[in-house]
Design a protein around this motif. Structure first.
Motif, PDB file in Angstrom:
ATOM      1  N   VAL A 182       0.824  -1.219   0.000  1.00  0.00           N
ATOM      2  CA  VAL A 182       0.000   0.000   0.000  1.00  0.00           C
ATOM      3  C   VAL A 182       0.852   1.260   0.000  1.00  0.00           C
ATOM      4  O   VAL A 182       0.323   2.369  -0.155  1.00  0.00           O
ATOM      5  N   LEU A 183       2.159   1.116   0.167  1.00  0.00           N
ATOM      6  CA  LEU A 183       3.049   2.279   0.146  1.00  0.00           C
ATOM      7  C   LEU A 183       3.515   2.632  -1.261  1.00  0.00           C
ATOM      8  O   LEU A 183       4.073   3.715  -1.471  1.00  0.00           O
ATOM      9  N   LEU A 184       3.299   1.751  -2.202  1.00  0.00           N
ATOM     10  CA  LEU A 184       3.808   1.964  -3.555  1.00  0.00           C
ATOM     11  C   LEU A 184       2.837   2.798  -4.386  1.00  0.00           C
ATOM     12  O   LEU A 184       1.619   2.694  -4.221  1.00  0.00           O
TER      13      LEU A 184
ATOM     14  N   PHE B 232      -1.040  23.839   6.373  1.00  0.00           N
ATOM     15  CA  PHE B 232      -1.793  22.974   5.472  1.00  0.00           C
ATOM     16  C   PHE B 232      -1.750  23.511   4.050  1.00  0.00           C
ATOM     17  O   PHE B 232      -1.619  22.746   3.088  1.00  0.00           O
ATOM     18  N   ASP B 233      -1.831  24.831   3.902  1.00  0.00           N
ATOM     19  CA  ASP B 233      -1.769  25.444   2.578  1.00  0.00           C
ATOM     20  C   ASP B 233      -0.445  25.101   1.901  1.00  0.00           C
ATOM     21  O   ASP B 233      -0.396  24.770   0.713  1.00  0.00           O
ATOM     22  N   LYS B 234       0.649  25.135   2.683  1.00  0.00           N
ATOM     23  CA  LYS B 234       1.970  24.801   2.141  1.00  0.00           C
ATOM     24  C   LYS B 234       2.043  23.319   1.798  1.00  0.00           C
ATOM     25  O   LYS B 234       2.581  22.925   0.757  1.00  0.00           O
ATOM     26  N   PHE B 235       1.495  22.491   2.689  1.00  0.00           N
ATOM     27  CA  PHE B 235       1.465  21.047   2.445  1.00  0.00           C
ATOM     28  C   PHE B 235       0.743  20.736   1.151  1.00  0.00           C
ATOM     29  O   PHE B 235       1.187  19.921   0.338  1.00  0.00           O
ATOM     30  N   VAL B 236      -0.391  21.414   0.905  1.00  0.00           N
ATOM     31  CA  VAL B 236      -1.152  21.175  -0.317  1.00  0.00           C
ATOM     32  C   VAL B 236      -0.323  21.546  -1.541  1.00  0.00           C
ATOM     33  O   VAL B 236      -0.359  20.853  -2.563  1.00  0.00           O
ATOM     34  N   ASP B 237       0.445  22.627  -1.440  1.00  0.00           N
ATOM     35  CA  ASP B 237       1.306  23.020  -2.557  1.00  0.00           C
ATOM     36  C   ASP B 237       2.243  21.885  -2.954  1.00  0.00           C
ATOM     37  O   ASP B 237       2.444  21.605  -4.139  1.00  0.00           O
ATOM     38  N   TYR B 238       2.828  21.221  -1.950  1.00  0.00           N
ATOM     39  CA  TYR B 238       3.742  20.118  -2.245  1.00  0.00           C
ATOM     40  C   TYR B 238       3.003  18.931  -2.865  1.00  0.00           C
ATOM     41  O   TYR B 238       3.533  18.270  -3.765  1.00  0.00           O
ATOM     42  N   THR B 239       1.791  18.645  -2.391  1.00  0.00           N
ATOM     43  CA  THR B 239       1.055  17.492  -2.921  1.00  0.00           C
ATOM     44  C   THR B 239       0.678  17.685  -4.377  1.00  0.00           C
ATOM     45  O   THR B 239       0.411  16.704  -5.083  1.00  0.00           O
ATOM     46  N   GLU B 240       0.643  18.930  -4.838  1.00  0.00           N
ATOM     47  CA  GLU B 240       0.224  19.190  -6.215  1.00  0.00           C
ATOM     48  C   GLU B 240       1.407  19.321  -7.166  1.00  0.00           C
ATOM     49  O   GLU B 240       1.226  19.600  -8.340  1.00  0.00           O
ATOM     50  N   GLU B 241       2.616  19.102  -6.658  1.00  0.00           N
ATOM     51  CA  GLU B 241       3.779  19.119  -7.540  1.00  0.00           C
ATOM     52  C   GLU B 241       3.865  17.814  -8.331  1.00  0.00           C
ATOM     53  O   GLU B 241       3.466  16.755  -7.851  1.00  0.00           O
ATOM     54  N   ASP B 242       4.419  17.899  -9.530  1.00  0.00           N
ATOM     55  CA  ASP B 242       4.555  16.714 -10.393  1.00  0.00           C
ATOM     56  C   ASP B 242       5.938  16.091 -10.300  1.00  0.00           C
ATOM     57  O   ASP B 242       6.238  15.136 -11.010  1.00  0.00           O
ATOM     58  N   ASP B 243       6.782  16.623  -9.407  1.00  0.00           N
ATOM     59  CA  ASP B 243       8.177  16.181  -9.369  1.00  0.00           C
ATOM     60  C   ASP B 243       8.367  14.842  -8.671  1.00  0.00           C
ATOM     61  O   ASP B 243       9.426  14.217  -8.807  1.00  0.00           O
ATOM     62  N   TYR B 244       7.376  14.405  -7.888  1.00  0.00           N
ATOM     63  CA  TYR B 244       7.567  13.235  -7.028  1.00  0.00           C
ATOM     64  C   TYR B 244       6.529  12.155  -7.292  1.00  0.00           C
ATOM     65  O   TYR B 244       5.371  12.439  -7.586  1.00  0.00           O
ATOM     66  N   GLN B 245       6.982  10.901  -7.151  1.00  0.00           N
ATOM     67  CA  GLN B 245       6.068   9.767  -7.211  1.00  0.00           C
ATOM     68  C   GLN B 245       5.512   9.435  -5.832  1.00  0.00           C
ATOM     69  O   GLN B 245       4.414   8.893  -5.708  1.00  0.00           O
ATOM     70  N   ILE B 246       6.285   9.759  -4.784  1.00  0.00           N
ATOM     71  CA  ILE B 246       5.889   9.472  -3.405  1.00  0.00           C
ATOM     72  C   ILE B 246       6.259  10.659  -2.520  1.00  0.00           C
ATOM     73  O   ILE B 246       7.361  11.207  -2.641  1.00  0.00           O
ATOM     74  N   ILE B 247       5.330  11.049  -1.633  1.00  0.00           N
ATOM     75  CA  ILE B 247       5.626  12.051  -0.618  1.00  0.00           C
ATOM     76  C   ILE B 247       5.334  11.415   0.737  1.00  0.00           C
ATOM     77  O   ILE B 247       4.210  10.982   1.004  1.00  0.00           O
ATOM     78  N   VAL B 248       6.362  11.341   1.582  1.00  0.00           N
ATOM     79  CA  VAL B 248       6.237  10.747   2.917  1.00  0.00           C
ATOM     80  C   VAL B 248       6.153  11.876   3.935  1.00  0.00           C
ATOM     81  O   VAL B 248       7.011  12.769   3.949  1.00  0.00           O
ATOM     82  N   PHE B 249       5.122  11.842   4.792  1.00  0.00           N
ATOM     83  CA  PHE B 249       4.903  12.887   5.789  1.00  0.00           C
ATOM     84  C   PHE B 249       5.246  12.388   7.176  1.00  0.00           C
ATOM     85  O   PHE B 249       4.667  11.404   7.655  1.00  0.00           O
ATOM     86  N   ASP B 250       6.195  13.072   7.802  1.00  0.00           N
ATOM     87  CA  ASP B 250       6.498  12.854   9.215  1.00  0.00           C
ATOM     88  C   ASP B 250       5.656  13.874   9.971  1.00  0.00           C
ATOM     89  O   ASP B 250       5.963  15.060   9.993  1.00  0.00           O
ATOM     90  N   THR B 251       4.556  13.436  10.581  1.00  0.00           N
ATOM     91  CA  THR B 251       3.600  14.377  11.150  1.00  0.00           C
ATOM     92  C   THR B 251       3.846  14.613  12.632  1.00  0.00           C
ATOM     93  O   THR B 251       4.533  13.852  13.300  1.00  0.00           O
ATOM     94  N   ALA B 252       3.221  15.688  13.138  1.00  0.00           N
ATOM     95  CA  ALA B 252       3.256  16.001  14.564  1.00  0.00           C
ATOM     96  C   ALA B 252       2.405  14.988  15.327  1.00  0.00           C
ATOM     97  O   ALA B 252       1.696  14.182  14.716  1.00  0.00           O
TER      98      ALA B 252
END
Length: 296
Positions: A7-9, A128-148
């Motif tokens: 499920v991580l792929l 959250f606004d900044k986080f959304v910006d990263y999720t909408e980038e096309d540069d990555y196949q996977i984004i891993v979040f280390d959350t609070a």
């Protein structure tokens, strides 16, 4: 990679968003880092992003981590970045106020807007606004979040649902700014993404002890109320059986086994185990070794 961690792929819908959440101190930063290194070494273009002000990614990777995306030394395909809530809140306030001034709002309205932006919610909103910006980038196949820690993470993930309602109200009375409307569209996209299992994997890191298990279970149930399903649970710092030869460690191992059995009943998701390492998970060699222990 083991079957229950598939499920991580990423699927055809990229990027795959992977969240690691849990009680403070259970090892989210370590597990996030191990996962990011492992996936990058499989050949996936990966970004490791932390929203946790207490994150110690600098120590784990033995390099500086800032608000600017930086390549991880020694690992192809892996970048790293930290969202600083105070810094992004300042940027967010400037953007909203500039948009309001451009619309020639009255001083009274601008004062009210400034007061609203000085609330504690603004840091979460801006993060959250900044986080959304990263999720909408096309540069990555996977984004891993280390959350609070869990409570903060739940507020962050529920934020788009709550904020969208407020934006709709502001739109209806014609006081929304352009930034508001852009955020509303962003949030609609990210809500759909968080609810889509082909795009988002939500994981909890748990010690095999009562309090972390109960807190994670409550959080799983709360996330389900906003249609976010937990797909993986990592049981961290499991004592290897072969080293439990003294009465003390045999007793600790037995306790962990009982908690693991309880986790199997409580969580409707695969549970994978990270063994307790003799040293801290720090430095590239240890991260690679830990990735093999966890995922192979």
């Amino acid at each position: 990679m083991r079957d229950d961690a598939q499920v991580l792929l990423p699927t055809a819908k990229e990027p795959r968003l992977i969240f690691f959440a849990g009680k403070g101190g259970v090892g989210k930063t370590s597990i996030s880092s191990v996962t990011a290194v492992y996936l990058a070494r499989l050949g996936y273009k990966t970004l490791l992003l932390t929203t946790d002000p207490a994150s110690h990614l600098e120590d784990v990777f033995e390099q500086e981590v800032s608000g600017e995306v930086t390549k991880v030394a020694g690992v192809d395909n892996l970048d790293i970045v930290k969202i600083d809530p105070k810094a992004v809140a300042g940027e967010y306030k400037e953007k909203v106020l500039a948009d309001a001034k451009a619309k020639d709002y009255s001083e009274e309205v601008l004062m009210g807007l400034k007061e609203e932006l000085d609330s504690p919610c603004t840091e979460e909103m801006a993060s959250f606004d900044k986080f959304v910006d990263y999720t909408e980038e096309d540069d990555y196949q996977i984004i891993v979040f280390d959350t609070a820690p869990t409570g903060h993470t739940l507020r962050l993930l529920e934020l788009p649902m709550n904020w969208e309602q407020q934006l709709e109200f502001k739109t209806s009375i014609n006081t929304s700014t352009q930034a508001d409307l852009e955020s509303q569209q962003k949030f609609k996209r990210v809500i759909a993404r968080l609810e889509d299992k082909e795009q988002t994997t939500f994981s909890f890191v748990v010690y095999p002890e009562n309090t972390p298990i109960l807190e994670a279970h409550r959080a799983v149930e709360e996330l389900e109320t906003v249609n976010v399903k937990t797909q993986l649970v990592v049981a961290n710092q499991i004592l290897p059986t072969e080293y439990c030869t003294t009465p003390y460690f045999k007793k600790r191992r037995k306790m962990q086994e009982e908690h693991l059995a309880n986790m199997e009943k409580k969580f409707n998701a695969p549970i994978i185990q990270m063994p307790l390492f003799a040293e801290e998970i720090q430095g590239l060699d240890t991260l690679i070794e830990a990735g093999k222990a966890l995922y192979e």
